[in-house]
Design a protein around this motif. Structure first.
Motif, PDB file in Angstrom:
ATOM      1  N   LEU A 106    -104.804  36.095 -27.245  1.00  8.00           N
ATOM      2  CA  LEU A 106    -105.353  37.224 -27.976  1.00  8.00           C
ATOM      3  C   LEU A 106    -104.254  38.211 -28.324  1.00  8.00           C
ATOM      4  CD1 LEU A 106    -108.282  37.787 -28.745  1.00  8.00           C
ATOM      5  CD2 LEU A 106    -108.454  39.256 -26.751  1.00  8.00           C
ATOM      6  N   ASN A 107    -104.279  38.673 -29.561  1.00  9.21           N
ATOM      7  CA  ASN A 107    -103.389  39.758 -29.952  1.00  9.21           C
ATOM      8  C   ASN A 107    -104.035  41.058 -29.493  1.00  9.21           C
ATOM      9  OD1 ASN A 107    -102.056  41.793 -31.218  1.00  9.21           O
ATOM     10  ND2 ASN A 107    -102.510  41.106 -33.304  1.00  9.21           N
ATOM     11  N   LEU A 108    -103.447  41.696 -28.474  1.00  5.81           N
ATOM     12  CA  LEU A 108    -104.126  42.834 -27.851  1.00  5.81           C
ATOM     13  C   LEU A 108    -104.136  44.080 -28.730  1.00  5.81           C
ATOM     14  CD1 LEU A 108    -103.170  42.461 -24.106  1.00  5.81           C
ATOM     15  CD2 LEU A 108    -105.375  42.068 -25.200  1.00  5.81           C
ATOM     16  N   ASP A 109    -103.356  44.069 -29.792  1.00  4.73           N
ATOM     17  CA  ASP A 109    -103.391  45.231 -30.686  1.00  4.73           C
ATOM     18  C   ASP A 109    -104.644  45.199 -31.557  1.00  4.73           C
ATOM     19  OD1 ASP A 109    -101.075  46.291 -29.739  1.00  4.73           O
ATOM     20  OD2 ASP A 109     -99.831  45.059 -31.079  1.00  4.73           O
ATOM     21  N   ASN A 110    -104.995  44.002 -31.992  1.00  2.15           N
ATOM     22  CA  ASN A 110    -106.195  43.872 -32.815  1.00  2.15           C
ATOM     23  C   ASN A 110    -107.078  42.736 -32.291  1.00  2.15           C
ATOM     24  OD1 ASN A 110    -106.093  45.816 -35.002  1.00  2.15           O
ATOM     25  ND2 ASN A 110    -104.183  44.785 -35.541  1.00  2.15           N
TER      26      ASN A 110
END
Lengths: 446, 276
Positions: free
Chosen positions: B108-112
């Protein structure tokens, strides 16, 4: 002083001869203008009343504002063939939506329509293609301004209990109607938008009704039987301590005399204030012999009423102004569910405020109030159509022209299994001799 | 000359009267707007206590009382529908825990996180009734290893642990499991009613001494929260949520104000039993 004067005269010469009288006239004019402004500004009356209530009241943290209490409770739509329908929708609050739609309009000028006969009044009320907003009893013009965000200058004489909005293409006027003396005011309107029409289209439930003039009273008639839901609410009990702190100057810690019997608990502070709690029913009776009396007109009384409600500290959720008596010194407020008033929370409504003799305040209310609606699976209840109700009254020997008003209301009943729950059951209420009672109560007597 | 002198005296007296009347009139006007002045002065006082916040709106909102239920039958169906997960269901809390099998996990891209998770949650074989949930940025920021989705009900979202999906992120940044709660058949209990404004809620919260000095108010939200349990039904109420962070502390605290009555919402909801 003398030296300075002559100095000025020397300096300005002839000029100062006019200067002095002119400025004198000017300052006198200014003082007159201020005097007028102060006298006509109602805030000054409210100020003195409010000081009185804040001295006794606790917090002014109220979730409700004055226009929530003095709000219309019904919206009726008259279509192009003069059929009338009571609009209701659980998902949109019709009354609030209509008010929001009208707020951006600009109310321009108000004038009274002359020579309104009873017949003409009925015609204006039942005009084709209009929206009627009904208030339970007459309110003042200033509240109209507050509710609809207007700055119309209205005489303090103006009272009304209906707002009629003709929905023709122009949308250029509205009417204020007063059932008590059949006066009609016309307000010219600018900048009206047709959003109000969309609001009406959205409404899901429309109960057929007819507004009719009946022996000098306007009655809202339901020509067909109606099915209504029952409701259950969690009951809230406010402590005696809370009311003592709110209503006595020194709260419950001061010099307070207490008398307790099986039925009642009485608290007295000095010779001026007294609270009597009914230990069984939770009904509270408060008297203050040292109150202020400055209710010169209905508008001031309505404001004072609201301030007193805040001071008492009863929850104002769904509380609406219900009625006043003929002399405008006694005011009844009721809790409303889905547009219908609740009866017998106390004998008089949720709160009754009286200012009968100058300087005395008298309030009757209950420690119990509605808190949170609860899910219930009780069946809907069928209520008879109005003509059937009137026929029943007649056959019980009660003449129809004695009926001052009839309304569908909810009867407050504590749940038999737990005193934490209140059940609300829809029934017909009839007003005869200024007394509201259930239909069956009148029938038994008759 | 004497007449002139009288004129002067009158002039001075009337100037004094004008000043006095002017002040009276000004105070009268002030009183007229006491409500807004009241709120504004509280907001000023808050700034004096080093509480920082965005200017709150003074518009009133609208909402319902809503009733909903945990449905055990509902959750037992979930086990059949889902693929590539092993599920357990806790009867007491009404919580479904789904462990993703190794090949189903994803990074998962934790920013988005919502870009990936929005697609994942909508597939019926991934999350049961997943289309009823939406991403909540505010709640996801509360803990580092969890992304929170909240359930949507008529006219609002539920910010309550009885209607949420929490995705757990493992140390490598992969989504490894999630827990789900679901409010089934939400029902409106009463007609739409106005709520208090954000400004009122914020100033009251302060007046209840719930906001310590030196605090930043990170976010504000109007959403539903659990008010009380009646038999096996739960009643939800519109609530103002405030995410607070004290300036010498990383932790975010959530404070809640009942948006109908303006009272503080307790952490443990009231329980009522009715014999029917």
């Amino acid at each position: 002083m003398h030296n300075r004067d002559s100095h000025f005269v020397k300096k300005f010469g002839v000029f100062s001869q006019y200067m002095l009288p002119t400025s004198l006239v000017l300052v006198i004019a200014i003082s007159l203008a201020f005097t007028w402004l102060i006298w006509t500004n109602p805030a000054h009356f409210n100020k003195s009343m409010n000081e009185n209530t804040t001295a006794t009241g606790p917090t002014q943290l109220s979730a409700r504002v004055i226009t929530d209490i003095y709000a219309p409770t019904q919206i009726i739509y008259t279509d192009a063939s003069q059929n009338q329908k009571l609009l209701f929708d659980q998902k949109i609050n019709v009354v609030n939506e209509v008010i929001k739609d009208i707020q951006p309009w600009h109310f321009n000028k108000i004038k009274q329509i002359e020579n309104v006969t009873t017949k003409k009044y009925g015609q204006i009320l039942n005009q084709k293609n209009t929206l009627i907003m009904n208030y339970p009893d007459s309110i003042s013009g200033e509240i109209l301004n507050d509710t609809f965000n207007q700055r119309l200058s209205i005489s303090s004489k103006v009272q009304f209990n209906r707002v009629i909005v003709p929905l023709n293409s122009k949308l250029d006027k509205i009417y204020l109607l007063n059932d008590n003396d059949f006066t009609v005011y016309e307000i010219s309107v600018k900048g009206a938008s047709t959003r109000i029409l969309h609001t009406i289209e959205q409404v899901k439930t429309a109960i057929p009704v007819v507004e009719i003039l009946y022996h000098k009273h306007v009655l809202l008639i339901y020509p067909e039987d109606i099915m209504l839901k029952q409701y259950s609410y969690l009951q809230n009990r406010q402590s005696q301590h809370l009311f003592l702190t709110n209503l006595f100057n020194n709260g419950s810690n001061g010099d307070v005399k207490t008398r307790k019997t099986v039925e009642t608990t009485t608290y007295e502070e000095g010779n001026d204030r007294r609270i009597v709690f009914d230990n069984k029913t939770g009904i509270v009776d408060y008297q203050n012999f040292n109150g202020s009396k400055s209710n010169v007109n209905l508008n001031n009384s309505l404001h004072q009423g609201f301030n007193d409600l805040l001071a008492i500290g009863v929850p104002l959720d769904n509380m609406r102004y219900f009625e006043t008596n003929g002399t405008e010194n006694s005011f009844v407020y009721r809790t409303y569910v889905e547009g219908f008033p609740i009866f017998n929370q106390t004998r008089y409504g949720a709160v009754k405020l009286s200012y009968e003799t100058p300087g005395t305040e008298h309030a009757t209310f209950s420690q119990y109030s509605l808190q949170v609606p609860l899910p219930n699976n009780q069946p809907m209840i069928k209520l008879d159509a109005s003509p059937t109700v009137l026929r029943q009254l007649v056959s019980a020997g009660i003449s129809v022209n004695k009926v001052q008003d009839m309304q569908i209301g909810y009867e407050w009943q504590t749940d038999p299994s737990t005193d934490m729950v209140v059940n609300l059951r829809p029934v017909w209420y009839i007003e005869i001799d200024n007394k509201w009672q259930r239909l069956e109560q009148w029938l038994q007597k008759g | 000359m004497d007449f002139k002198r009288i004129q002067w005296i009158f002039l001075l007296i009337f100037v004094a009267i004008d000043v006095f009347l002017g002040l009276q009139w000004y105070q009268g006007i002030q009183f007229n707007t006491v409500d807004t002045v009241g709120s504004t002065s509280v907001l000023k006082e808050m700034q004096g206590d080093d509480i920082s916040f965005k200017k709150p709106s003074n518009k009133v909102g609208e909402g319902f009382y809503i009733a909903g239920q945990y449905s055990q039958a509902f959750m037992s169906q979930a086990g059949i529908m889902l693929k590539g997960t092993s599920t357990t269901y806790d009867n007491d809390t009404g919580t479904l825990t789904a462990e993703l099998s190794i090949n189903k996990r994803f990074k998962l891209n934790l920013d988005n996180p919502q870009r990936t998770l929005d697609h994942f949650i909508r597939e019926p074989e991934n999350v049961f009734h997943g289309q009823d949930y939406v991403y909540s940025e505010e709640l996801s920021r509360m803990t580092r290893h969890q992304i929170v989705y909240v359930q949507v009900v008529p006219s609002g979202k539920i910010y309550d642990n009885s209607g949420e999906v929490h995705f757990n992120i493992d140390s490598d940044g992969y989504v490894s499991s999630y827990t789900q709660t679901y409010v089934s058949s939400p029902k409106i209990l009463r007609e739409k009613t106005p709520t208090i404004s954000e400004e009122k809620a914020l100033t009251w919260l302060y007046q209840y001494n719930q906001i310590p000095n030196n605090t930043t108010i990170l976010w504000t939200k109007l959403a539903y929260t659990k008010l009380l349990d009646v038999n096996d039904t739960t009643v939800y109420v519109p609530t103002w949520f405030f995410g607070l962070r004290t300036n010498n502390n990383e932790e975010i605290h959530v404070k809640r104000i009942n948006a109908f009555t303006g009272t503080i919402i307790k952490d443990t909801p009231q329980k009522v039993n009715i014999n029917k």
